[in-house]
Design a protein around this motif. Sequence first.
Motif, PDB file in Angstrom:
ATOM      1  N   UNK A   1       0.796  -1.229   0.000  1.00 19.40           N
ATOM      2  CA  UNK A   1       0.000   0.000   0.000  1.00 19.40           C
ATOM      3  C   UNK A   1       0.831   1.283   0.000  1.00 19.40           C
ATOM      4  N   UNK A   2       2.104   1.165   0.314  1.00 15.52           N
ATOM      5  CA  UNK A   2       2.988   2.327   0.346  1.00 15.52           C
ATOM      6  C   UNK A   2       4.258   2.007  -0.439  1.00 15.52           C
ATOM      7  N   UNK A   3       4.833   3.041  -1.007  1.00 14.86           N
ATOM      8  CA  UNK A   3       6.113   2.932  -1.707  1.00 14.86           C
ATOM      9  C   UNK A   3       7.024   3.987  -1.086  1.00 14.86           C
ATOM     10  N   UNK A   4       8.193   3.529  -0.630  1.00  8.74           N
ATOM     11  CA  UNK A   4       9.102   4.415   0.093  1.00  8.74           C
ATOM     12  C   UNK A   4      10.120   5.057  -0.831  1.00  8.74           C
TER      13      UNK A   4
ATOM     14  N   UNK B   1      16.537   9.862   5.522  1.00  7.62           N
ATOM     15  CA  UNK B   1      15.105  10.018   5.756  1.00  7.62           C
ATOM     16  C   UNK B   1      14.297   9.152   4.792  1.00  7.62           C
ATOM     17  N   UNK B   2      13.109   8.774   5.258  1.00  4.33           N
ATOM     18  CA  UNK B   2      12.207   7.919   4.496  1.00  4.33           C
ATOM     19  C   UNK B   2      10.858   8.630   4.385  1.00  4.33           C
ATOM     20  N   UNK B   3      10.338   8.672   3.154  1.00  2.00           N
ATOM     21  CA  UNK B   3       9.060   9.333   2.891  1.00  2.00           C
ATOM     22  C   UNK B   3       8.211   8.418   2.023  1.00  2.00           C
ATOM     23  N   UNK B   4       6.913   8.394   2.310  1.00  2.00           N
ATOM     24  CA  UNK B   4       6.010   7.580   1.499  1.00  2.00           C
ATOM     25  C   UNK B   4       5.765   8.244   0.149  1.00  2.00           C
TER      26      UNK B   4
END
Length: 177
Positions: free
Chosen positions: A89-92, A99-102
């Motif tokens: 459901x999410x891709x990083x 840092x990590x963001x959807x």
Amino acid sequence: MDDIVKQALAKWPNVPDCYGWLGLDARGRWYMRDDRTQAAGPFPQAKGSLLQHEKLIDFIHRNYEADEAGQWFFQNGPQRVYVELEATPLVWRLAIDGSVTSHTGKPTTVEQCLLDAQGRVYLATPLGLGLVHTLDVGLAADAVEQGRWTPVEVQAEELPARYGFVPSPAARHATAA
């Protein structure tokens, strides 16, 4: 969720849900799937039309979440549009600073790093499970080499049950009907 969406929900509380019309691929791209596309096969074999309108994509991102059954949807005014998932459901997206963001633009922290037999890297976070974007796998490898993440081997087909998400709400809806 946008205020205009909340107002529409209050005004029209009983609009039927929509299944099969929106897909999210493994790179965080959205696809509209009309009747002809849906008849041609399941997502991602029959993807549909790539959405490219920035304001529409931003609207989807702001109103994208999961229900209590783990089915991800876009709240389009009073209607829930359930999303067909190619992977997660999410891709990083990863940045050089760690840092990590959807794919929807939400920052998060990493709780666990996972690696499947095909070499795909997943991250479990407080926002949920997501696949690392293919362009950022090198940065994930750097995080592993630096000792920030220790990958745990997983079977990709076990991820939906383990992390509580439904890859195809349309298929689930069809079997329940």
